[in-house]
Design a protein around this motif. Sequence first.
Motif, mmCIF file in Angstrom:
data_model
loop_
_atom_site.group_PDB
_atom_site.id
_atom_site.type_symbol
_atom_site.label_atom_id
_atom_site.label_comp_id
_atom_site.label_asym_id
_atom_site.label_seq_id
_atom_site.Cartn_x
_atom_site.Cartn_y
_atom_site.Cartn_z
ATOM 1 N N GLY A 193 0.813 -1.208 0.000
ATOM 2 C CA GLY A 193 0.000 0.000 0.000
ATOM 3 C C GLY A 193 0.846 1.257 0.000
ATOM 4 N N CYS A 253 0.850 4.009 -2.917
ATOM 5 C CA CYS A 253 0.471 5.398 -2.608
ATOM 6 C C CYS A 253 1.523 6.378 -3.122
ATOM 7 N N LEU A 310 -3.915 10.290 -6.552
ATOM 8 C CA LEU A 310 -4.533 10.618 -5.260
ATOM 9 C C LEU A 310 -4.769 12.111 -5.133
ATOM 10 N N HIS A 358 -13.650 7.168 -2.832
ATOM 11 C CA HIS A 358 -12.690 6.084 -3.006
ATOM 12 C C HIS A 358 -12.296 5.469 -1.656
ATOM 13 N N LEU A 359 -12.189 6.294 -0.634
ATOM 14 C CA LEU A 359 -11.842 5.790 0.696
ATOM 15 C C LEU A 359 -12.932 4.871 1.229
ATOM 16 N N SER A 376 -12.806 1.644 -0.650
ATOM 17 C CA SER A 376 -11.594 0.909 -0.264
ATOM 18 C C SER A 376 -11.735 0.270 1.112
ATOM 19 N N VAL A 394 -5.826 3.596 -7.622
ATOM 20 C CA VAL A 394 -5.994 4.250 -6.323
ATOM 21 C C VAL A 394 -6.822 3.374 -5.396
ATOM 22 N N LEU A 412 -5.445 1.960 -1.744
ATOM 23 C CA LEU A 412 -6.094 2.271 -0.476
ATOM 24 C C LEU A 412 -6.596 1.003 0.224
ATOM 25 N N GLN A 413 -7.083 0.039 -0.547
ATOM 26 C CA GLN A 413 -7.543 -1.197 0.106
ATOM 27 C C GLN A 413 -6.363 -1.990 0.660
ATOM 28 N N VAL A 453 -3.776 -0.604 2.088
ATOM 29 C CA VAL A 453 -3.480 0.052 3.367
ATOM 30 C C VAL A 453 -4.458 -0.423 4.443
#
Length: 261
Positions: free
Chosen positions: A30, A34, A41, A53-54, A57, A167, A171-172, A174
């Motif tokens: 992740g 990133c 991002l 997106h967050l 994710s 992206v 994020l997933q 992380v």
Amino acid sequence: IWGLATVVIKDTVGGFPPLWLVGIRFLSAGALFCVLFAPRLARLAREGRLGDHLRASLVLGVLIGAAYLLNTGALTATTAARSAFLTGTYCVLVPFQAWLVMRRRPTAFNVGAGLLCLAGIALVSLPGGEGGLAFGAGEVLTLASAVFLGFHVTATSRLAGGRDMPVLTALQFVVCGLLGVALGALCEPTPTMEVLADPAVLGNLAYLVLLATCLALLLQNLGLARVSPSTGALLLSLESVFGVLFSVLLLGEALTGPMVA
């Protein structure tokens, strides 16, 4: 890539806490993604789309986190060949999970594949020549991981539309990594510097982070944005074939008659 990854994980979890392995693997991937996709991002943040997106994710990260935590932990109690086969059952589950989530009714071929898969699970679980089914905790956990993998494939197909997949993938990772580290800190001893400095462990981690996570999951997510969940799952089922092949070639596991069947 994932067929060989099963063997690599099996080789690693003997001396490396499995929850920590998932956490370090996905957090590293992740962080790398990133940095690599920082311009994307930043653009999404400027456009006010980063929150969307967050949220997506978070769903995908929890699903894939549950799948990999169960699957990696299960490899301490089952063989790489059985793990590869049982993990592959998610490919049969996907059409039914897509029906539940996306209202896409499975076909008669999906049902037939499910019955064949159940027969395959029975055959691969026979402990050559001893009689009876060998279906213990490792096999149960692996099947549970397959359920979460199936929902991850279905959710990815549903959430991919109109979103930036690199992206979303970063994020997933992380989310999954944080979940693994948190559970590892609660349930397992922290990996020692001696273990982390072992060249064999470092080589395995490099393979898992760069190829089996960054490359393979990015390719999967890009692909699932372009094909139906059922088609994607069918193509992904080859992981089981390669997993059994590599476990026999590299780990010396016996290729029994029932397994061939």
